[in-house]
Motif scaffolding. Structure first.
Motif, PDB file in Angstrom:
ATOM      1  N   LEU A  40       1.272 -15.890  -1.843  1.00 19.75           N
ATOM      2  CA  LEU A  40       0.986 -16.529  -3.104  1.00 19.75           C
ATOM      3  C   LEU A  40      -0.381 -16.117  -3.374  1.00 19.75           C
ATOM      4  O   LEU A  40      -0.425 -15.784  -4.699  1.00 19.75           O
ATOM      5  CB  LEU A  40       1.255 -18.202  -3.168  1.00 19.75           C
ATOM      6  N   GLU A  41      -1.394 -16.039  -2.743  1.00 18.78           N
ATOM      7  CA  GLU A  41      -2.684 -15.822  -2.947  1.00 18.78           C
ATOM      8  C   GLU A  41      -2.770 -14.215  -3.339  1.00 18.78           C
ATOM      9  O   GLU A  41      -3.567 -13.899  -4.440  1.00 18.78           O
ATOM     10  CB  GLU A  41      -3.550 -16.033  -1.750  1.00 18.78           C
ATOM     11  N   LEU A  42      -1.793 -13.445  -2.765  1.00 15.66           N
ATOM     12  CA  LEU A  42      -1.902 -12.094  -3.095  1.00 15.66           C
ATOM     13  C   LEU A  42      -1.194 -11.887  -4.205  1.00 15.66           C
ATOM     14  O   LEU A  42      -1.450 -11.010  -5.218  1.00 15.66           O
ATOM     15  CB  LEU A  42      -1.005 -11.169  -2.143  1.00 15.66           C
ATOM     16  N   GLU A  43      -0.110 -12.626  -4.933  1.00 17.59           N
ATOM     17  CA  GLU A  43       0.320 -12.523  -5.870  1.00 17.59           C
ATOM     18  C   GLU A  43      -0.409 -13.012  -6.863  1.00 17.59           C
ATOM     19  O   GLU A  43      -0.516 -12.268  -8.113  1.00 17.59           O
ATOM     20  CB  GLU A  43       1.596 -13.338  -6.063  1.00 17.59           C
ATOM     21  N   TRP A  47      -2.212 -11.201 -11.094  1.00 16.17           N
ATOM     22  CA  TRP A  47      -2.271 -11.817 -12.224  1.00 16.17           C
ATOM     23  C   TRP A  47      -3.541 -11.516 -13.121  1.00 16.17           C
ATOM     24  O   TRP A  47      -3.856 -12.021 -14.158  1.00 16.17           O
ATOM     25  CB  TRP A  47      -2.215 -13.188 -12.360  1.00 16.17           C
ATOM     26  N   GLN A  48      -4.563 -11.169 -12.287  1.00 18.64           N
ATOM     27  CA  GLN A  48      -5.842 -11.109 -12.833  1.00 18.64           C
ATOM     28  C   GLN A  48      -6.180  -9.693 -13.544  1.00 18.64           C
ATOM     29  O   GLN A  48      -5.230  -8.841 -13.354  1.00 18.64           O
ATOM     30  CB  GLN A  48      -7.101 -10.877 -11.563  1.00 18.64           C
ATOM     31  N   THR A  49      -7.173  -9.708 -14.397  1.00 14.90           N
ATOM     32  CA  THR A  49      -7.492  -8.560 -15.074  1.00 14.90           C
ATOM     33  C   THR A  49      -8.803  -7.928 -14.712  1.00 14.90           C
ATOM     34  O   THR A  49      -9.322  -8.347 -13.687  1.00 14.90           O
ATOM     35  CB  THR A  49      -7.860  -8.762 -16.614  1.00 14.90           C
ATOM     36  N   VAL A  50      -8.904  -6.709 -15.019  1.00 15.02           N
ATOM     37  CA  VAL A  50     -10.010  -5.944 -14.449  1.00 15.02           C
ATOM     38  C   VAL A  50     -11.224  -6.419 -14.596  1.00 15.02           C
ATOM     39  O   VAL A  50     -12.319  -6.443 -13.607  1.00 15.02           O
ATOM     40  CB  VAL A  50      -9.931  -4.504 -14.746  1.00 15.02           C
TER      41      VAL A  50
END
Length: 83
Positions: A40-43, A47-50
């Protein structure tokens, strides 16, 4: 184990089994940092942007420390010395 290296750093990545399931261990051997991330932490990373990662690198060792941000070209031209 996979090792990724560029001109700034080296990290190793490996899959490890813990009492709570599988994790991805990311280690920065030069600095001695390591973190185990669950799926879940990897997923959540996906979701993050550059821009999020750019902000993290602005203060890489925590928000308390202020770092002098200079263009990379200054560091290359003057070898990291005060220009």
């Amino acid at each position: 184990m996979i090792t990724l290296t560029n001109e700034f750093t080296t990290v190793t990545i490996e899959k490890v089994r813990t009492g709570n399931g599988e994790r991805l261990r990311i280690t920065a051997p030069r600095l001695g940092y390591s973190i185990d991330l669950d799926p879940l932490e990897l997923e959540a990373l996906t979701w993050q942007t550059v821009e999020t990662f750019s902000r993290l690198l602005h203060t890489p060792y925590g928000p308390e420390e202020e770092v002098e941000v200079r263009p990379f070209s200054d560091l290359v031209l003057f070898g990291g010395q005060n220009a």
